[in-house]
Design a protein around this motif. Structure first.
Motif, short mmCIF file in Angstrom:
data_model
loop_
_atom_site.label_atom_id
_atom_site.label_comp_id
_atom_site.label_asym_id
_atom_site.label_seq_id
_atom_site.Cartn_x
_atom_site.Cartn_y
_atom_site.Cartn_z
N THR A 18 0.86 -1.17 0.00
CA THR A 18 0.00 0.00 0.00
C THR A 18 0.90 1.23 0.00
O THR A 18 2.04 1.19 0.46
N HIS A 19 0.37 2.34 -0.47
CA HIS A 19 1.14 3.57 -0.56
C HIS A 19 1.39 4.13 0.83
O HIS A 19 0.49 4.31 1.62
N HIS A 25 -0.60 12.02 -2.06
CA HIS A 25 -0.69 11.25 -3.30
C HIS A 25 0.68 10.73 -3.71
O HIS A 25 1.69 11.42 -3.54
N GLY A 43 -5.42 5.61 -10.63
CA GLY A 43 -5.73 6.56 -9.56
C GLY A 43 -4.62 7.51 -9.18
O GLY A 43 -4.79 8.34 -8.29
N GLU A 45 -2.46 10.77 -9.23
CA GLU A 45 -2.81 12.14 -9.59
C GLU A 45 -1.59 12.98 -9.94
O GLU A 45 -1.69 13.95 -10.69
N GLY A 119 -3.09 0.01 -8.98
CA GLY A 119 -3.87 0.59 -7.90
C GLY A 119 -3.49 0.01 -6.55
O GLY A 119 -3.43 0.72 -5.54
N THR A 124 -4.43 2.98 -4.28
CA THR A 124 -5.59 3.65 -4.88
C THR A 124 -6.52 2.61 -5.53
O THR A 124 -7.05 2.83 -6.61
N ALA A 127 -10.07 3.67 -6.78
CA ALA A 127 -10.07 4.44 -8.02
C ALA A 127 -9.81 3.53 -9.21
O ALA A 127 -10.42 3.69 -10.28
#
Length: 250
Positions: A18-19, A25, A43, A45, A119, A124, A127
């Motif tokens: 996971t981020h 972002h 997702g 940005e 994602g 994300t 998204a």
């Protein structure tokens, strides 16, 4: 081409990642607008593209020092293994940026799988799932529109460059053979011509000219890269327009 996104620079699996980079972002650097379009669909940005859209054949590009600086400051770096400057990208990324090697393929199912995998990497997933749902709906609509232009209502036949077979799928065309990415040899020319296809689906980015010069075959250029908007769906919309015109004799 492989159906999944190959992940490099990290030992954790895509499903576990996971981020977590300390800001809202993930900062993504993509070598071309093609990788950038995948990232945005997933997702992301904040996406910076290294190769300008004006460069028709991305592998010919030589990254500038400013490009490599952007790579070093990224959280994720997306690139394709066939890009000659990939080694420079890997070196510039150092130990901070997470490298994601993308096998670029516009086949519908592979696109959805790669977007969902990205994602998961970016954190994300919601998204990415929303985009794939939109993509599925749009793809079916575009495919139906192209198929409505089949000459005489009969399934068309085609030979396709190996990176353009997805366009044949979109059109519902029967693929009689493929060629490339190298130039067609005299032996291949004879073999492909003998199949008597109605269309040749060429790769606009790697075209070697008329594929079947002595045959009465319509050659259709297929564009794989999105334009400056980095919208992956635009690739399918543009291809559908091109294919429908070709099928209708325009």
């Amino acid at each position: 081409m492989a159906a999944s996104v190959l992940l490099g620079g990290c030992s954790s699996s895509a499903s576990e990642h996971t981020h977590d980079h300390g800001h809202a972002h993930p900062r993504v650097v993509a070598t071309t607008t093609w990788e950038a379009a995948f990232a945005k669909a997933a997702g992301a940005e904040e996406v910076k593209v290294i190769v300008p859209p004006s460069v028709h054949h991305a592998p010919d590009y030589d990254p500038k020092p400013s490009d490599l600086t952007a790579v070093a400051e990224a959280d994720f770096v997306l690139y394709a293994p066939f890009e000659p400057f990939a080694a420079k990208i890997e070196e510039a990324a150092g130990s901070k940026a997470e490298l994601i090697e993308v096998d670029l393929d516009n086949s519908a199912e592979k696109v959805k799988a790669q977007v969902q995998a990205l994602g998961q990497r970016f954190g994300t997933s919601a998204a990415a799932q929303a985009w794939t749902a939109t993509f599925s709906t749009e793809y079916e609509k575009l495919s139906g529109d192209v198929r409505s232009a089949w000459p005489g209502g009969t399934q068309p036949t085609a030979v396709a460059q190996v990176f353009s077979t997805w366009a044949a799928d979109l059109a519902g065309a029967r693929i009689l053979g493929t060629y490339g990415p190298e130039a067609v040899t005299p032996g291949q020319l004879v073999e492909l011509a003998a199949k008597k296809p109605q269309f040749v689906l060429d790769n606009a980015h790697m075209s070697t000219g008329t594929v079947l010069p002595d045959a009465d075959v319509k050659q259709v250029p297929i564009v794989n890269y999105p334009s400056q908007d980095e919208d992956l769906l635009s690739v399918y919309r543009d291809a559908a327009t091109t294919l429908k015109k070709a099928l209708s004799g325009a």
